[in-house]
Structures are given as C-alpha cells and as structure tokens.
Motif scaffolding. Sequence first.
Motif, PDB file in Angstrom:
ATOM      1  N   ASP A 174      10.787   5.194   9.746  1.00 22.22           N
ATOM      2  CA  ASP A 174      10.998   6.212  10.777  1.00 22.22           C
ATOM      3  C   ASP A 174       9.937   7.305  10.703  1.00 22.22           C
ATOM      4  N   HIS A 175       9.588   7.730   9.486  1.00 20.04           N
ATOM      5  CA  HIS A 175       8.562   8.762   9.336  1.00 20.04           C
ATOM      6  C   HIS A 175       7.198   8.272   9.836  1.00 20.04           C
ATOM      7  N   ILE A 176       6.844   7.035   9.502  1.00 22.08           N
ATOM      8  CA  ILE A 176       5.562   6.487   9.949  1.00 22.08           C
ATOM      9  C   ILE A 176       5.551   6.346  11.467  1.00 22.08           C
ATOM     10  N   GLN A 194      17.235   0.137   0.518  1.00 18.18           N
ATOM     11  CA  GLN A 194      17.222  -0.276   1.921  1.00 18.18           C
ATOM     12  C   GLN A 194      17.197   0.934   2.850  1.00 18.18           C
ATOM     13  N   GLY A 195      18.060   1.907   2.606  1.00 14.02           N
ATOM     14  CA  GLY A 195      18.082   3.105   3.432  1.00 14.02           C
ATOM     15  C   GLY A 195      16.791   3.894   3.325  1.00 14.02           C
ATOM     16  N   TRP A 196      16.210   3.917   2.122  1.00 13.21           N
ATOM     17  CA  TRP A 196      14.941   4.624   1.924  1.00 13.21           C
ATOM     18  C   TRP A 196      13.827   3.967   2.730  1.00 13.21           C
ATOM     19  N   PHE A 197      13.809   2.633   2.766  1.00 17.42           N
ATOM     20  CA  PHE A 197      12.800   1.932   3.555  1.00 17.42           C
ATOM     21  C   PHE A 197      12.928   2.262   5.042  1.00 17.42           C
ATOM     22  N   PHE A 198      14.152   2.292   5.544  1.00 17.24           N
ATOM     23  CA  PHE A 198      14.335   2.662   6.948  1.00 17.24           C
ATOM     24  C   PHE A 198      13.810   4.072   7.212  1.00 17.24           C
ATOM     25  N   GLN A 238       0.834  -1.205   0.000  1.00 17.35           N
ATOM     26  CA  GLN A 238       0.000   0.000   0.000  1.00 17.35           C
ATOM     27  C   GLN A 238       0.870   1.257   0.000  1.00 17.35           C
ATOM     28  N   VAL A 239       1.902   1.252   0.816  1.00 19.07           N
ATOM     29  CA  VAL A 239       2.804   2.409   0.872  1.00 19.07           C
ATOM     30  C   VAL A 239       3.512   2.592  -0.467  1.00 19.07           C
ATOM     31  N   ALA A 240       4.037   1.502  -1.017  1.00 24.25           N
ATOM     32  CA  ALA A 240       4.753   1.595  -2.292  1.00 24.25           C
ATOM     33  C   ALA A 240       3.822   2.077  -3.400  1.00 24.25           C
ATOM     34  N   GLY A 241       2.572   1.643  -3.364  1.00 22.33           N
ATOM     35  CA  GLY A 241       1.617   2.059  -4.382  1.00 22.33           C
ATOM     36  C   GLY A 241       1.369   3.557  -4.373  1.00 22.33           C
ATOM     37  N   ALA A 242       1.492   4.175  -3.205  1.00 16.20           N
ATOM     38  CA  ALA A 242       1.289   5.621  -3.100  1.00 16.20           C
ATOM     39  C   ALA A 242       2.371   6.403  -3.836  1.00 16.20           C
ATOM     40  N   TYR A 243       3.468   5.742  -4.185  1.00 15.67           N
ATOM     41  CA  TYR A 243       4.583   6.414  -4.864  1.00 15.67           C
ATOM     42  C   TYR A 243       4.509   6.318  -6.382  1.00 15.67           C
ATOM     43  N   LEU A 244       3.572   5.559  -6.917  1.00 12.53           N
ATOM     44  CA  LEU A 244       3.484   5.429  -8.366  1.00 12.53           C
ATOM     45  C   LEU A 244       3.138   6.782  -8.979  1.00 12.53           C
ATOM     46  N   GLY A 245       3.981   7.248  -9.870  1.00  6.61           N
ATOM     47  CA  GLY A 245       3.784   8.555 -10.482  1.00  6.61           C
ATOM     48  C   GLY A 245       4.269   9.708  -9.635  1.00  6.61           C
ATOM     49  N   GLU A 246       4.849   9.423  -8.471  1.00  3.90           N
ATOM     50  CA  GLU A 246       5.342  10.465  -7.568  1.00  3.90           C
ATOM     51  C   GLU A 246       6.841  10.300  -7.346  1.00  3.90           C
ATOM     52  N   ALA A 269      10.116   9.806  -5.056  1.00  2.44           N
ATOM     53  CA  ALA A 269      10.505   9.258  -3.754  1.00  2.44           C
ATOM     54  C   ALA A 269      11.567  10.169  -3.148  1.00  2.44           C
ATOM     55  N   ASP A 270      11.187  11.412  -2.910  1.00  2.86           N
ATOM     56  CA  ASP A 270      12.153  12.410  -2.440  1.00  2.86           C
ATOM     57  C   ASP A 270      12.008  12.680  -0.947  1.00  2.86           C
ATOM     58  N   ASP A 271      11.813  11.593  -0.190  1.00  2.00           N
ATOM     59  CA  ASP A 271      11.731  11.733   1.266  1.00  2.00           C
ATOM     60  C   ASP A 271      13.072  12.196   1.816  1.00  2.00           C
ATOM     61  N   ALA A 272      13.010  13.080   2.803  1.00  3.05           N
ATOM     62  CA  ALA A 272      14.206  13.560   3.500  1.00  3.05           C
ATOM     63  C   ALA A 272      14.008  13.318   4.989  1.00  3.05           C
ATOM     64  N   PRO A 273      15.085  13.233   5.753  1.00  2.39           N
ATOM     65  CA  PRO A 273      14.931  12.985   7.194  1.00  2.39           C
ATOM     66  C   PRO A 273      14.031  13.995   7.889  1.00  2.39           C
ATOM     67  N   GLU A 274      14.040  15.225   7.418  1.00  2.62           N
ATOM     68  CA  GLU A 274      13.236  16.252   8.076  1.00  2.62           C
ATOM     69  C   GLU A 274      11.842  16.402   7.477  1.00  2.62           C
ATOM     70  N   MET A 275      11.559  15.744   6.344  1.00  2.00           N
ATOM     71  CA  MET A 275      10.266  15.936   5.695  1.00  2.00           C
ATOM     72  C   MET A 275       9.901  14.737   4.829  1.00  2.00           C
ATOM     73  N   PRO A 276       8.750  14.083   5.091  1.00  2.00           N
ATOM     74  CA  PRO A 276       8.312  13.003   4.202  1.00  2.00           C
ATOM     75  C   PRO A 276       7.905  13.557   2.843  1.00  2.00           C
ATOM     76  N   SER A 277       7.990  12.734   1.834  1.00  2.00           N
ATOM     77  CA  SER A 277       7.622  13.136   0.482  1.00  2.00           C
ATOM     78  C   SER A 277       6.126  13.387   0.377  1.00  2.00           C
ATOM     79  N   ARG A 278       5.724  13.979  -0.733  1.00  2.00           N
ATOM     80  CA  ARG A 278       4.310  14.212  -0.997  1.00  2.00           C
ATOM     81  C   ARG A 278       3.550  12.887  -1.016  1.00  2.00           C
ATOM     82  N   ALA A 279       4.165  11.843  -1.575  1.00  2.00           N
ATOM     83  CA  ALA A 279       3.526  10.535  -1.652  1.00  2.00           C
ATOM     84  C   ALA A 279       3.284   9.955  -0.263  1.00  2.00           C
ATOM     85  N   LEU A 280       4.283  10.017   0.609  1.00  2.00           N
ATOM     86  CA  LEU A 280       4.116   9.460   1.950  1.00  2.00           C
ATOM     87  C   LEU A 280       3.131  10.302   2.758  1.00  2.00           C
TER      88      LEU A 280
END
Length: 230
Positions: free
Chosen positions: A100-102, A92-96, A17-25, A27-38
């Motif tokens: 952490d964001h969740i 792998q690092g992106w998944f971690f 479900q989480v991965a599906g939210a990234y389709l077409g978006e 994956a520019d998550d940063a430690p200080e800010m989750p991506s638009r998809a997340l």
Amino acid sequence: MSMKPLEFDRRYGELDQVAGAYLGENADDAPEMPSRALQAYLRHTWHARPWALSVAEQQIREYARNPPGRLRLRLGEFYSVPDVGMPESEIQGWFFLLADHIKHSVEEGAVPPPSAVPETHWEWHARFPELAQFLGGWFSQDMPDEFADHDAAIDDYGSTVDRTLVARLVGELHELLALRLDETDYALAVAELGMEVDPQAPYTPGAWLALVADRLGGFRAEYGQPGADG
C-alpha cells in the motif's frame, strides 16, 4: 528443488530488494508513515529504477495473497522472508502495508529530491556500490599490510580494475561530493561504505575523497599520430 534464478527474479526479485532494505533496520511501518527502511528503498529506487516500484508492489501483494503452501515449502520453491523481528503471524499484514505504501508513493508521484542523503546502511551501498567496493576492498583494516600507503592502494585499484568501473567510481565520488556534507558526515559515509582506516594525512575525509576523484579521473583520450592515414 530450489527455483532457477530467472524464475526467482520473476516471482520475488524485487520483493527481495525491499526485504534487503530492512536488514539491520526496524520493520516499524505504520499506516500513516513508512519505516525508515522503506523510505530508503523508495528514495533510491525512484531515481535508480523507477519502473521497479510497480514490480515491487505487485510481487509483495501477490506473496501476501498467496503465501507458500506445504508443497512449495517442501520443494523449496518459495521466498524465505528474512528475519525482520516480527512474528510470523504478522508478516502477511505487514506485506500488505508495504504494498500500500509503495502504491501510494507511485500514484502520488512522491519523488524524493536527488540531493537527499542516504540514511541507512543499505541505502549507502545501493547508491554508491562501486565506492563501497573500492573502500571496503582497498581500504579495509588490512590495507597497511597490503600496500605501502594510501597512494599505492589507489594506484593498485586504478591499474587492476576495468576502466569502466574506475569511471563509475569517479562518478560516484563526484555525486557524493555534490551532497556537500560536513566533514563529520563524510566520515560517517566512508565508514558506512567499508573504509576501516583513516584518510591519508593531512586530508579530511571529504578532501581525501576529492583527491581520489582527481587522481582516478585523469582520463586522456588516445589519438593517432598527426598525418597518419587510417
């Protein structure tokens, strides 16, 4: 040998479900800010299935800790991560980071307001699934070839679809109208949800949605004959 559905859901269902939210978006998550998809996933899941957030965090972290080895790859018993435009070495690092964001969202109780407007294609469809089915199925570009007009398409949906789904659609229409968007945003909403023809003249997109809700929401209870015994 691929996994049976129950085993897949137990291991990877919410991760998917989480991965599906990234389709077409991005994956520019940063430690200080989750991506638009997340953010879209969090916004929807907090209100629709809040218990699933802890499941997502657990499944994502477990996958990052134990990526599939050669045996599971050979047997096909692993989750195939969709292409999110990221090198495999960084997954792998992106998944971690996602986990952490969740976790932070849950522990901080960062619940988005229910009036928040969807921002991604995935979020529109996750929040308004029956409306997407209605608009994409009955008001695609083929609609003029299949029905005499908009009213005929609405009547066909109302007469052929299970009435519990019709009621669900009416509820989603009222929820969308309660967002009180301007007409430009309603036009964007119906396009995101699969409508490929213009609303019925002379209605604006918002007014047409209200018309559909009124036409399909006219439920009347059926009562027995007066004075009838059982």
